[in-house]
Design a protein around this motif. Structure first.
Motif, PDB file in Angstrom:
ATOM      1  N   TYR A 141       0.844  -1.201   0.000  1.00  0.00           N
ATOM      2  CA  TYR A 141       0.000   0.000   0.000  1.00  0.00           C
ATOM      3  C   TYR A 141       0.881   1.254   0.000  1.00  0.00           C
ATOM      4  CZ  TYR A 141      -4.278  -2.480   1.507  1.00  0.00           C
ATOM      5  OH  TYR A 141      -5.372  -3.295   1.589  1.00  0.00           O
ATOM      6  N   ILE A 142       0.418   2.276  -0.717  1.00  0.00           N
ATOM      7  CA  ILE A 142       0.982   3.608  -0.522  1.00  0.00           C
ATOM      8  C   ILE A 142       0.003   4.360   0.368  1.00  0.00           C
ATOM      9  CG2 ILE A 142       1.658   5.782  -1.604  1.00  0.00           C
ATOM     10  CD1 ILE A 142       2.292   4.194  -4.145  1.00  0.00           C
ATOM     11  N   MET A 143       0.399   4.598   1.622  1.00  0.00           N
ATOM     12  CA  MET A 143      -0.456   5.328   2.548  1.00  0.00           C
ATOM     13  C   MET A 143      -0.060   6.800   2.532  1.00  0.00           C
ATOM     14  SD  MET A 143      -2.584   3.218   3.606  1.00  0.00           S
ATOM     15  CE  MET A 143      -3.058   1.682   4.344  1.00  0.00           C
ATOM     16  N   ASN A 144       0.991   7.138   3.252  1.00  0.00           N
ATOM     17  CA  ASN A 144       1.373   8.551   3.363  1.00  0.00           C
ATOM     18  C   ASN A 144       2.869   8.770   3.160  1.00  0.00           C
ATOM     19  OD1 ASN A 144       2.290   7.352   5.646  1.00  0.00           O
ATOM     20  ND2 ASN A 144       1.354   8.789   7.074  1.00  0.00           N
ATOM     21  N   ASP A 145       3.587   7.724   2.753  1.00  0.00           N
ATOM     22  CA  ASP A 145       5.023   7.901   2.518  1.00  0.00           C
ATOM     23  C   ASP A 145       5.421   7.050   1.308  1.00  0.00           C
ATOM     24  OD1 ASP A 145       7.848   7.957   2.598  1.00  0.00           O
ATOM     25  OD2 ASP A 145       7.779   8.473   4.734  1.00  0.00           O
ATOM     26  N   GLU A 146       5.241   7.637   0.133  1.00  0.00           N
ATOM     27  CA  GLU A 146       5.473   6.861  -1.092  1.00  0.00           C
ATOM     28  C   GLU A 146       6.919   6.381  -1.230  1.00  0.00           C
ATOM     29  OE1 GLU A 146       3.490   8.315  -4.531  1.00  0.00           O
ATOM     30  OE2 GLU A 146       4.743   7.153  -5.905  1.00  0.00           O
ATOM     31  N   PRO A 147       7.923   7.214  -0.909  1.00  0.00           N
ATOM     32  CA  PRO A 147       9.306   6.702  -1.052  1.00  0.00           C
ATOM     33  C   PRO A 147       9.577   5.467  -0.188  1.00  0.00           C
ATOM     34  CG  PRO A 147       9.321   9.098  -0.906  1.00  0.00           C
ATOM     35  CD  PRO A 147       7.913   8.664  -0.622  1.00  0.00           C
ATOM     36  N   LEU A 148       9.072   5.452   1.038  1.00  0.00           N
ATOM     37  CA  LEU A 148       9.310   4.275   1.890  1.00  0.00           C
ATOM     38  C   LEU A 148       8.534   3.070   1.374  1.00  0.00           C
ATOM     39  CD1 LEU A 148       9.478   5.503   5.606  1.00  0.00           C
ATOM     40  CD2 LEU A 148      11.331   5.160   3.960  1.00  0.00           C
ATOM     41  N   TYR A 151      -0.247  -0.101  -4.369  1.00  0.00           N
ATOM     42  CA  TYR A 151      -1.672   0.229  -4.414  1.00  0.00           C
ATOM     43  C   TYR A 151      -1.901   1.518  -3.646  1.00  0.00           C
ATOM     44  CZ  TYR A 151      -6.652  -0.179  -3.152  1.00  0.00           C
ATOM     45  OH  TYR A 151      -7.974   0.060  -2.926  1.00  0.00           O
ATOM     46  N   ARG A 152      -2.460   2.507  -4.368  1.00  0.00           N
ATOM     47  CA  ARG A 152      -2.787   3.780  -3.737  1.00  0.00           C
ATOM     48  C   ARG A 152      -4.291   3.799  -3.481  1.00  0.00           C
ATOM     49  NH1 ARG A 152       0.551   7.995  -4.267  1.00  0.00           N
ATOM     50  NH2 ARG A 152       1.207   7.509  -6.390  1.00  0.00           N
ATOM     51  N   PRO A 153      -4.739   3.469  -2.263  1.00  0.00           N
ATOM     52  CA  PRO A 153      -6.185   3.382  -2.036  1.00  0.00           C
ATOM     53  C   PRO A 153      -6.845   4.758  -2.126  1.00  0.00           C
ATOM     54  CG  PRO A 153      -5.008   3.079   0.025  1.00  0.00           C
ATOM     55  CD  PRO A 153      -3.970   3.168  -1.056  1.00  0.00           C
ATOM     56  N   GLN A 154      -8.054   4.758  -2.632  1.00  0.00           N
ATOM     57  CA  GLN A 154      -8.808   6.003  -2.770  1.00  0.00           C
ATOM     58  C   GLN A 154      -9.769   6.194  -1.604  1.00  0.00           C
ATOM     59  OE1 GLN A 154      -8.003   8.051  -5.716  1.00  0.00           O
ATOM     60  NE2 GLN A 154      -6.377   6.580  -5.272  1.00  0.00           N
ATOM     61  N   THR A 210      -9.308   6.068  14.114  1.00  0.00           N
ATOM     62  CA  THR A 210     -10.755   6.256  14.008  1.00  0.00           C
ATOM     63  C   THR A 210     -11.149   7.015  12.751  1.00  0.00           C
ATOM     64  OG1 THR A 210     -10.519   8.245  15.320  1.00  0.00           O
ATOM     65  CG2 THR A 210     -11.185   6.259  16.482  1.00  0.00           C
ATOM     66  N   THR A 211     -10.167   7.535  12.012  1.00  0.00           N
ATOM     67  CA  THR A 211     -10.529   8.347  10.853  1.00  0.00           C
ATOM     68  C   THR A 211     -10.498   7.524   9.576  1.00  0.00           C
ATOM     69  OG1 THR A 211      -9.544   9.968   9.357  1.00  0.00           O
ATOM     70  CG2 THR A 211      -8.186   9.241  11.154  1.00  0.00           C
ATOM     71  N   LYS A 212     -11.279   7.916   8.595  1.00  0.00           N
ATOM     72  CA  LYS A 212     -11.282   7.219   7.307  1.00  0.00           C
ATOM     73  C   LYS A 212     -10.351   7.886   6.318  1.00  0.00           C
ATOM     74  CE  LYS A 212     -15.478   4.651   7.220  1.00  0.00           C
ATOM     75  NZ  LYS A 212     -16.530   4.067   6.498  1.00  0.00           N
ATOM     76  N   SER A 213      -9.667   8.929   6.753  1.00  0.00           N
ATOM     77  CA  SER A 213      -8.800   9.639   5.822  1.00  0.00           C
ATOM     78  C   SER A 213      -7.695   8.721   5.330  1.00  0.00           C
ATOM     79  CB  SER A 213      -8.189  10.850   6.511  1.00  0.00           C
ATOM     80  OG  SER A 213      -7.140  11.366   5.723  1.00  0.00           O
ATOM     81  N   VAL A 214      -7.383   8.782   4.043  1.00  0.00           N
ATOM     82  CA  VAL A 214      -6.244   8.026   3.546  1.00  0.00           C
ATOM     83  C   VAL A 214      -5.029   8.917   3.349  1.00  0.00           C
ATOM     84  CG1 VAL A 214      -7.543   6.195   2.461  1.00  0.00           C
ATOM     85  CG2 VAL A 214      -6.985   8.227   1.135  1.00  0.00           C
ATOM     86  N   THR A 215      -5.185  10.208   3.530  1.00  0.00           N
ATOM     87  CA  THR A 215      -4.036  11.081   3.316  1.00  0.00           C
ATOM     88  C   THR A 215      -3.413  11.541   4.622  1.00  0.00           C
ATOM     89  OG1 THR A 215      -5.557  12.929   3.123  1.00  0.00           O
ATOM     90  CG2 THR A 215      -4.760  11.956   1.075  1.00  0.00           C
ATOM     91  N   VAL A 216      -4.172  11.562   5.685  1.00  0.00           N
ATOM     92  CA  VAL A 216      -3.636  12.022   6.966  1.00  0.00           C
ATOM     93  C   VAL A 216      -3.952  10.959   8.006  1.00  0.00           C
ATOM     94  CG1 VAL A 216      -3.678  13.823   8.714  1.00  0.00           C
ATOM     95  CG2 VAL A 216      -4.159  14.405   6.346  1.00  0.00           C
ATOM     96  N   SER A 222       4.820   7.908   9.466  1.00  0.00           N
ATOM     97  CA  SER A 222       4.864   7.267   8.154  1.00  0.00           C
ATOM     98  C   SER A 222       4.424   5.813   8.283  1.00  0.00           C
ATOM     99  CB  SER A 222       6.290   7.302   7.599  1.00  0.00           C
ATOM    100  OG  SER A 222       6.685   8.634   7.353  1.00  0.00           O
ATOM    101  N   SER A 223       3.573   5.386   7.377  1.00  0.00           N
ATOM    102  CA  SER A 223       3.069   4.009   7.428  1.00  0.00           C
ATOM    103  C   SER A 223       3.331   3.294   6.119  1.00  0.00           C
ATOM    104  CB  SER A 223       1.559   3.995   7.677  1.00  0.00           C
ATOM    105  OG  SER A 223       1.261   4.388   8.985  1.00  0.00           O
ATOM    106  N   VAL A 224       3.895   2.098   6.231  1.00  0.00           N
ATOM    107  CA  VAL A 224       4.072   1.215   5.077  1.00  0.00           C
ATOM    108  C   VAL A 224       3.342  -0.085   5.406  1.00  0.00           C
ATOM    109  CG1 VAL A 224       5.710  -0.051   3.642  1.00  0.00           C
ATOM    110  CG2 VAL A 224       6.331   2.219   4.529  1.00  0.00           C
TER     111      VAL A 224
END
Ligand SMILES: [Zn+2]
Length: 315
Positions: free
Chosen positions: A141-148, A158-161, A172-178, A184-186
């Motif tokens: 998954y690409i969450m919030n740190d694409e280089p890692l 996979y970049r989830p929408q 608790t949040t559904k945000s995929v960008t924050v 950083s999450s991989v």
């Protein structure tokens, strides 16, 4: 590595009188740097991640580290012990309970302990998922740190929408960008199936070490990446009938054509073909498959196909 300690914080008492504890290794480096947390078996039947951590340990022990590493080799021990996705005590999906609570079900207590003792103490999280002992999977998954995420080295990313609430990443949040805390999450999906796991374990160790080099925790130049494919859509294809799933799909990482056949469900009893399964996409790439004749229930994970019509062009 300069020092190593094992922490076993107790977070509750089980009905059988045993202490419920986390087992966390803390590896402190020779110099300052980020704290990286590496976890496996949040889903108890995805033990390839725990195998990767088991083999990472001697490598990290002999490495010079800048920063700290926390290893959580078995995040859900009760589910791991019985090879189940869900926690047997309450039949909940631990990876939907984050950040957890001490007033909820057992899995909420476990999630709260992982949040407090592990997630809140790290700057980078590498969460190792896998197929089970049936399907085999291979993407990151690409969450919030694409280089890692890229540094793990898998062919398909996979970049989830859409986010999923209650995961280690989203809390608790559904945000995929924050994410909840800005770490950083991989999230890695690698291995599984009734096949030899060593090539996947080796790739997992190499991938984590390359993330650690990219993050500056381990010395050395990160590996040059081969061509990688980022898709924004993945279709999960589930058999509607139970029986032997006999795969005809191409291997993982290979393209599948327009509505191409992926496999057939055959009755173990009458030997008749109960279902022919096709890719739902006009152009796809194999991400999860069954590499053996596996017994499936209706609704199980059959195949995952990346949607090549959503693939991002290489920059
Ligand atoms: Zn999982």
């Amino acid at each position: 590595m300069r020092t190593h300690r094992i922490h076993r914080p107790k977070y509750t008492t089980m009905a059988d009188g045993t202490d419920a504890v986390l087992t966390i290794h803390e590896l402190v480096g020779e110099s300052d740097g980020p704290t990286v947390g590496i976890s496996g078996s949040i889903h108890g039947n995805e033990n390839a991640g725990s195998q990767i951590i088991r083999e990472l340990w001697p490598v990290l022990r002999d490495s010079e580290l800048a920063g700290r590493i926390l290893l959580l080799p078995v995040a859900n021990p009760r589910a791991f012990a019985v090879n189940k996705r869900y926690t047997p005590v309450d039949e909940l999906n631990l990876n939907r309970q984050f950040p957890g609570s001490t007033t909820g079900w057992y899995s909420d207590h476990l999630a709260a302990a992982i949040t407090h003792e592990f997630l809140e103490r790290i700057d980078i999280h590498i969460d190792l998922h896998a197929g089970t002992d049936r399907p085999t999977v291979d993407y990151v998954y690409i969450m919030n740190d694409e280089p890692l995420s890229r540094a793990f080295g898998s062919l398909i990313l996979y970049r989830p929408q859409m986010g999923i609430s209650g995961t280690t990443y989203s809390g608790t949040t559904k945000s995929v960008t924050v994410d909840r805390r800005g770490i950083s999450s991989v999230v890695v999906e690698l291995g599984g199936g009734i096949i030899a796991q060593q090539s996947y374990v080796d790739r997992g160790v190499d991938g984590v070490m390359n993330i650690l080099r990219t993050a500056g925790v381990v010395a050395g130049e990160p590996s040059e990446m081969h061509r990688q494919i980022v898709v924004r859509g993945i279709e999960i294809v589930r058999p509607s009938q139970g029986g032997w799933l006999e795969t005809t799909a191409p291997p993982l990482g290979e393209l599948v054509g327009d509505k191409q056949e992926l496999g057939r469900v055959v009755s173990p009893y009458t030997f008749e073909t109960l279902e022919v399964i096709h890719s739902p996409l006009s152009s796809g790439i194999m991400i999860l498959s069954h590499l053996n004749r596996n017994l499936v229930e209706p609704g199980d994970y059959g195949y995952m196909v990346g949607d090549m019509s959503t693939a991002e062009l290489e920059p």
